[in-house]
Design an enzyme around this catalytic site. Structure first.
Site, PDB file in Angstrom:
ATOM      1  N   LYS A 195       0.824  -1.702  -0.351  1.00 18.99           N
ATOM      2  CA  LYS A 195      -0.045   0.356   0.225  1.00 18.99           C
ATOM      3  C   LYS A 195       0.769   1.043  -0.414  1.00 18.99           C
ATOM      4  CE  LYS A 195       0.837   0.671   4.852  1.00 18.99           C
ATOM      5  NZ  LYS A 195       0.991   2.223   5.015  1.00 18.99           N
ATOM      6  N   THR A 216      -3.934   5.186   3.336  1.00 17.59           N
ATOM      7  CA  THR A 216      -2.526   5.809   2.911  1.00 17.59           C
ATOM      8  C   THR A 216      -2.513   6.173   1.863  1.00 17.59           C
ATOM      9  OG1 THR A 216      -1.565   4.018   3.502  1.00 17.59           O
ATOM     10  CG2 THR A 216      -0.496   5.115   2.070  1.00 17.59           C
TER      11      THR A 216
END
Length: 333
Positions: free
Chosen positions: A191, A248
């Site tokens: 991520k 994120t």
């Protein structure tokens, strides 16, 4: 759980130590610098990493790793992924017997291409059932402000995971357990790279359609890598996968997202690093190791490879956009 040691007083280490203490778990936080430990002890704040957050009274701070580790039932490793090996080697002689070793780091080690739990097992010479990982949509500043969130604690020993779950459950922090360590770690590592790509897109002025496309296709290539390495696909659809990815990629509090945005606006890697006060986002390093790991198992990860080329080969993000859109068309699955 009688006592937990958190080794690393950066933003996430300090926030997680607060979570433990707020859950009623006696917690010792190790800081590399005396000044940080002293400030926490005297003023109950860590102004350099988690400003404006008062730390609980049952959280102690020290610059002595041996003191922090003494009698700890669990040891939380809160240092960057690429420094974990070196730090853990220094701490190994003081690790309490049968303590659970918990990694907060999200990355794949350069050179060895090992996940963080694998590094911990190798350096500490412990079986896999003593190693746990924490992953989820856990932006440190929001947790410091006690905004509600959830996370995943993964360990092959379910009982250890449950013990850790009880140690960090409180009104604003809800942990779930999982035995799929591989999936949780890959979701957390990949991520960061996809968030760099989203940041680049934002820096180029692209909107929500682009972001949604990058997040979704980024999840698809993460899932391909997970499948090749034995992860449960459902893990990557959960908090440690999709949940962490969305937070994120979308939040201005994400270092990877903001770092990528500077690259998208035309900054060099050095300029982006200077703007981040000398700190390099985890994904800048991990994109290389994740790409190499994917190549080892024959998995195609075009977004990850593109981020690697921007960060380390000088590719213009605008050229990356054209290259990704110009790939051969195919079925979604």
């Amino acid at each position: 759980m009688d006592r937990v040691a958190v080794l690393g007083a950066g933003s996430w280490g300090t926030a997680f130590a607060k979570v433990l203490a707020d859950s009623g778990t006696p917690t010792a936080l190790w800081a590399r610098r005396d000044t940080v430990a002293d400030e926490i002890s005297t003023s109950r704040v860590n102004s350099g990493y988690l400003p404006g957050v008062r730390l609980p009274d049952n959280l102690t701070a020290t610059a002595s790793a041996e003191q922090a580790l003494d009698g700890a039932r669990a040891v939380v490793l809160a240092v960057p992924s690429q420094t974990l090996r070196e730090n853990l080697a220094a701490w190994r002689p003081a690790l309490p017997p049968d303590s659970t070793l918990v990694s907060l780091a999200k990355g794949v080690e350069l050179g060895t291409l090992k996940r963080m739990s694998e590094v911990v097992r190798e350096v500490a010479d412990v079986p896999e059932d003593r190693v746990a990982v924490v992953s989820g949509p856990n932006l440190a500043r929001e947790i410091g402000a006690e905004q509600p969130t959830a996370t995943v604690i993964a360990c092959t020993d379910h009982d250890r995971a449950v013990e850790l779950q009880r140690a960090c459950t409180n009104p604003y922090f809800r942990p779930y357990t999982n035995t799929d360590v591989v999936g949780c770690e890959l979701g957390g590592a990949c991520k960061n790279v996809i968030a760099l790509a989203c940041g680049m897109a934002a820096g180029l002025g692209f909107g929500d359609n682009t972001m949604a496309s990058i997040i979704t296709r980024g999840l698809a290539e993460t899932a391909r890598l997970g499948a090749a390495l034995g992860a449960d696909p459902l893990t990557l659809a959960g908090l440690a996968g999709l949940g962490d990815l969305v937070a994120t990629c979308a939040s201005p509090l994400s270092r990877n997202r903001t770092f990528g945005e500077r690259l998208g606006r035309g900054d060099t890697l050095a300029q982006a690093q200077e703007a981040a006060h000398g700190q390099v986002a985890e994904g800048v390093k991990s994109c290389t190791s994740i790409h190499a790991l994917a190549a080892r198992v024959g998995v195609d990860m075009p977004i990850t490879d593109g981020v690697r080329r921007v960060c380390h080969d000088g590719l213009d993000p605008r050229v990356l956009t054209a290259a990704l859109l110009g790939r051969e068309t195919k079925a979604e699955r």
